[in-house]
Design a protein around this motif. Structure first.
Motif, PDB file in Angstrom:
ATOM      1  N   SER A 121      43.396  39.835  28.714  1.00 52.41           N
ATOM      2  CA  SER A 121      42.150  39.067  28.812  1.00 52.41           C
ATOM      3  C   SER A 121      41.812  38.745  30.266  1.00 52.41           C
ATOM      4  O   SER A 121      40.711  38.306  30.568  1.00 52.41           O
ATOM      5  CB  SER A 121      42.269  37.765  28.014  1.00 52.41           C
ATOM      6  N   PHE A 122      42.757  38.972  31.186  1.00 58.93           N
ATOM      7  CA  PHE A 122      42.532  38.673  32.599  1.00 58.93           C
ATOM      8  C   PHE A 122      42.112  39.914  33.386  1.00 58.93           C
ATOM      9  O   PHE A 122      42.138  39.901  34.609  1.00 58.93           O
ATOM     10  CB  PHE A 122      43.808  38.104  33.235  1.00 58.93           C
ATOM     11  N   ASP A 123      41.715  40.987  32.718  1.00 56.13           N
ATOM     12  CA  ASP A 123      41.375  42.215  33.418  1.00 56.13           C
ATOM     13  C   ASP A 123      40.138  42.068  34.286  1.00 56.13           C
ATOM     14  O   ASP A 123      40.020  42.677  35.332  1.00 56.13           O
ATOM     15  CB  ASP A 123      41.143  43.366  32.417  1.00 56.13           C
ATOM     16  N   MET A 154      42.001  35.156  40.398  1.00 57.76           N
ATOM     17  CA  MET A 154      43.182  36.009  40.355  1.00 57.76           C
ATOM     18  C   MET A 154      44.464  35.253  40.670  1.00 57.76           C
ATOM     19  O   MET A 154      45.524  35.595  40.176  1.00 57.76           O
ATOM     20  CB  MET A 154      43.002  37.177  41.329  1.00 57.76           C
ATOM     21  N   TYR A 155      44.401  34.214  41.507  1.00 59.13           N
ATOM     22  CA  TYR A 155      45.618  33.490  41.843  1.00 59.13           C
ATOM     23  C   TYR A 155      46.193  32.777  40.620  1.00 59.13           C
ATOM     24  O   TYR A 155      47.400  32.747  40.410  1.00 59.13           O
ATOM     25  CB  TYR A 155      45.339  32.469  42.949  1.00 59.13           C
ATOM     26  N   ASP A 174      49.530  44.905  39.518  1.00 58.27           N
ATOM     27  CA  ASP A 174      48.101  45.179  39.609  1.00 58.27           C
ATOM     28  C   ASP A 174      47.343  44.011  40.233  1.00 58.27           C
ATOM     29  O   ASP A 174      46.385  44.211  40.997  1.00 58.27           O
ATOM     30  CB  ASP A 174      47.529  45.489  38.221  1.00 58.27           C
ATOM     31  N   ILE A 175      47.762  42.785  39.904  1.00 54.55           N
ATOM     32  CA  ILE A 175      47.127  41.612  40.492  1.00 54.55           C
ATOM     33  C   ILE A 175      47.380  41.574  42.002  1.00 54.55           C
ATOM     34  O   ILE A 175      46.483  41.304  42.797  1.00 54.55           O
ATOM     35  CB  ILE A 175      47.646  40.312  39.837  1.00 54.55           C
ATOM     36  N   ILE A 176      48.598  41.880  42.408  1.00 56.61           N
ATOM     37  CA  ILE A 176      48.934  41.897  43.833  1.00 56.61           C
ATOM     38  C   ILE A 176      48.091  42.942  44.558  1.00 56.61           C
ATOM     39  O   ILE A 176      47.551  42.697  45.639  1.00 56.61           O
ATOM     40  CB  ILE A 176      50.435  42.174  44.026  1.00 56.61           C
ATOM     41  N   ASP A 177      47.955  44.123  43.963  1.00 57.16           N
ATOM     42  CA  ASP A 177      47.135  45.172  44.561  1.00 57.16           C
ATOM     43  C   ASP A 177      45.682  44.755  44.664  1.00 57.16           C
ATOM     44  O   ASP A 177      44.985  45.066  45.627  1.00 57.16           O
ATOM     45  CB  ASP A 177      47.236  46.458  43.729  1.00 57.16           C
TER      46      ASP A 177
END
Length: 794
Positions: free
Chosen positions: A173-175, A182-183, A215-218
């Motif tokens: 759900s966070f896509d 994002m943090y 993916d979040i880090i990227d």
């Protein structure tokens, strides 16, 4: 002490717990007992007795709790405008913890209820970034992530499946980047990863969560700046991932060296690069070393250095271990597969390409430690063949390989040329067509108008050339146009470029080019044209002087570099540098820090430095004087021309920059791509790319023809190729780079006629000669106008 027993009913109508305690125990102790029994964190517990909330510092007797009393456990509500969110979170947490401690499998109604509550929570996430961030903080504080992980560890498969589905649903759900900050998303996914790892679980769900964190880090580029690093990310959170991934990757590399080759794990390699990024950047920005890190750390290092000691050691050990394992694996794979063999298997292709990703990250890490960057590049020279093979076979995205420009010597010419070509647009047949109708009598002017007004999209498509009053079109005409226009651009009579006295093929910008109207626009046009010739792999027989090349590559010019551009100037400067100091100090030459500049027929003096007219050149400052002369004559005087040429060149490339292209190649390699003279033509390659019409391969005329061509000199073959195709020199990749096959047609003309060519279709027509000697004489007549030697004996 009075031992009593009482009942605690879990929130939202869950199970009832039987709790035994001493009357002198505090409420905090009761919270801890409940946490041990249910797994519900004490931070979210709130006990209610007779309508009042019990305070943690009260004892059981202070609260009036007696034997068989009934207490209610509810979630701790914080002061927030999202009270409904807290209520749903607590309900979800209560449901999950109740299921975790139950001795039976979830029934369908329980599953449906749990999933419905979760859906309600997810659809409530606000679109506003600040509000969403607070909402997600509630989600973390509610202990829902820990509860779901506890449910996932259930011995009941159905419970495990439900938890797996819920965790994936939450993360998926966070896509959308616009939906949540994002943090906060990072914090939630990190919580799942930590809980799963602490539970000793490293299955598909854990890998999914870890990859989602990657993916979040990227996506957000965590730890790019100093402020974000300490505020948002804790190295203690990320280091366990780095350590476990490095260990697994090292093991994976060792497996590839076994008797049965295994492919590298794509997920592991990408996770390694992603998790190393915040650790590496946090160390780089936070540790006050001032430069690179000397390892091992000294005992008197600062407190900050001490705080990061574990990170520094982890990164260093991972670098050394993975570098050695990677090099060993590359060496064995090189031997096993062979670099000259075509790799067709898709899995092998994917596997090999991962080495480039891994090497890029190891190069980044090496920059942090004193002396390790030199170690890295020394190791790269040991696997030069493998590295070049990898680049040529698999390099596709230019931004992934810019790190190789720093030490281009670790690649062969083939590898460097591949990287350079990647910066140029690919000409795709069937794409957009940019048509130009050129007047030969005004070749340069009409070509200038078309090219300077064309958009980048036009030039990235296919070019169509047709000369006025001529029928011929096709690749032959396009190549002829390129050759003629470039010859006109570099013709000294057009005042744009000057030829080197010692090598008339080499050119550099003319400092007096302003005598030509629109001269800077013409340099911009010239830059575009050279980029297009390289894009279309057309060699023009013209190359750059070293001074011109070095400026395009962003490098300094020395005295040795100007030797060919201006031999008298070079000789004069050498004499000054080698002159006896006493003679120079005596001012016998009368030299000052000035130079003469001729402009539109008049001369004027230019000071090379402040107060240059009064500064005497002596033995102490003569080096500075020579350097300033070189700077003026070969850089400052043509700076505008070089800048316009470079901008025109960059406008065609896909990088919108020119320096990476020229930095990637040596001057001699650029010569091969632009000129190609002196390159012999492979007769076998020529045969392989030739078709026949009216002839068969076995016909005697065809056998005679190739026998005569094999006996030709390099120059003779180039002349024949030019007659046949209008191409003066072949592209670096031979006949395959022409884009079309050559043809030999049988002519109906009498056998005493000369062969004729139709260059737009790469066609050569010759009659069915009755003897080899007659054919040799006819081919000799074609070439003798261009070269003053005859063919060798047949």
């Amino acid at each position: 002490m009075n031992r009593i027993q009482f009942f605690v009913r879990l929130f939202s109508g869950g199970k009832t717990l039987v709790v035994q305690a001493d009357s002198t125990d505090s409420v905090e102790v009761i919270h801890e007992k409940i946490s041990l029994m249910t797994g519900i964190p004490t931070s979210v517990q709130r006990l209610i007795y007779q309508g009042k909330q019990l305070q943690v510092d009260q004892t059981i007797s202070d609260c009036g709790i007696n034997m068989e009393s009934n207490l209610q456990l509810v979630g701790r509500l914080r002061s927030t405008k999202y009270s409904h969110a807290w209520k749903l979170m607590n309900e979800l947490s209560s449901l999950i913890w109740g299921f975790c401690k139950s001795e039976f499998c979830l029934i369908q109604n329980d599953k449906d209820h749990l999933e419905n509550v979760l859906i309600q929570i997810l659809i409530m996430i606000p679109h506003d970034i600040d509000e969403a961030s607070e909402y997600l903080e509630i989600f973390i504080s509610s202990s829902v992530p820990a509860a779901l992980v506890m449910l996932y560890t259930s011995s009941y498969l159905d419970n495990k499946i439900v938890a797996d589905k819920c965790i994936r649903q939450i993360i998926n759900s966070f896509d959308s980047e616009s939906l949540t900050p994002m943090y906060s998303t990072y914090a939630i996914i990190l919580e799942f990863c930590k809980s799963l790892r602490e539970a000793g679980i490293e299955d598909d769900l854990y890998i999914f969560c870890r990859s989602s964190l990657r993916d979040i880090i990227d996506l957000v580029g965590i730890a790019r700046c100093e402020a974000d690093t300490k505020k948002f990310i804790s190295l203690q959170d990320v280091l366990p991932f780095v350590r476990e991934i490095a260990v697994k990757l090292h093991h994976n590399l060792n497996l590839t060296m076994g008797s049965t080759p295994l492919s590298l794990s794509c997920s592991l390699v990408h996770d390694f690069a992603a998790f190393m990024f915040p650790v590496r950047n946090a160390i780089w920005f936070q540790v006050p070393f001032g430069s690179t890190i000397t390892f091992p750390l000294m005992e008197n290092d600062t407190d900050d250095a001490e705080y990061y000691r574990e990170s520094i050691k982890c990164l260093y050990c991972s670098f050394r271990g993975l570098l050695e394992a990677t090099l060993s694996s590359l060496g064995l794979l090189e031997t096993r597969l062979g670099l000259k063999e075509e790799v067709e298997d898709v899995q092998v292709v994917q596997w090999w390409s991962l080495y480039l990703t891994l090497l890029k990250e190891l190069n980044n890490i090496s920059k942090l430690y004193t002396g390790m960057e030199n170690v890295f590049w020394q190791k790269m020279r040991q696997v030069k063949a493998s590295l070049c093979f990898l680049v040529v076979k698999f390099a596709t995205k230019l931004e992934d390989y810019g790190w190789l420009f720093e030490h281009k010597e670790v690649l062969s010419f083939e590898g460097r040329r591949h990287l350079a070509i990647m910066m140029l647009p690919e000409v795709i047949d069937g794409g957009g067509l940019y048509s130009m109708f050129i007047d030969r009598s005004q070749l340069l002017e009409s070509s200038f108008e078309y090219i300077i007004t064309a958009t980048r999209k036009n030039l990235h498509g296919c070019l169509f050339i047709k000369f006025k009053h001529e029928e011929a079109t096709g690749p032959g005409v396009l190549r002829e146009w390129f050759l003629l226009v470039c010859q006109a651009m570099f013709n000294p009579q057009n005042a744009l470029f000057v030829a080197c006295p010692n090598d008339r093929r080499r050119f550099f910008p003319n400092s007096a080019s302003k005598v030509k109207p629109l001269h800077l626009d013409y340099f911009w046009f010239s830059g575009r044209m050279i980029a297009l010739t390289l894009t279309h792999k057309i060699q023009i027989g013209i190359v750059f002087d070293r001074t011109f090349y070095l400026q395009l590559a962003g490098q300094d010019i020395t005295l040795e570099d100007v030797r060919d551009a201006d031999p008298p100037f070079y000789k004069s400067c050498k004499e000054i540098l080698e002159m006896d100091p006493e003679m120079l100090d005596g001012d016998n030459l009368g030299l000052r820090f000035i130079c003469d500049v001729e402009s539109l027929g008049s001369k004027k003096e230019i000071e090379l430095c402040p107060n240059g007219k009064d500064t005497i050149v002596d033995s102490k400052n003569r080096d500075e004087y020579i350097n300033l002369l070189i700077e003026h004559y070969f850089v400052t005087s043509v700076a505008d021309q070089v800048a316009c040429f470079a901008n025109g060149f960059a406008d065609v490339t896909i990088t919108s920059e020119h320096q990476p292209f020229f930095r990637c190649l040596n001057l001699e390699e650029l010569d091969l791509m632009l000129d190609g003279s002196g390159n012999d033509i492979s007769v076998e390659d020529w045969k392989a790319h030739t078709d026949y019409s009216g002839y068969n391969k076995s016909d005697c005329q065809i056998s005679w023809f190739w026998k005569i061509v094999e006996c030709m000199s390099v120059e003779q073959r180039n002349v024949l190729l030019f007659f046949w195709t209008s191409i003066k020199f072949l592209p670096p990749d031979g006949f395959a780079g022409l884009g079309s096959r050559l043809k030999i047609h049988k002519s109906s003309a009498p056998s005493d006629h000369l062969p004729t060519s139709q260059t737009c279709f790469y066609s050569l027509r010759f009659p069915p000669y009755k003897s080899e000697s007659i054919m040799q004489d006819r081919l000799h007549m074609i070439t003798q106008e261009h070269i003053g030697c005859s063919f060798g004996s047949s």
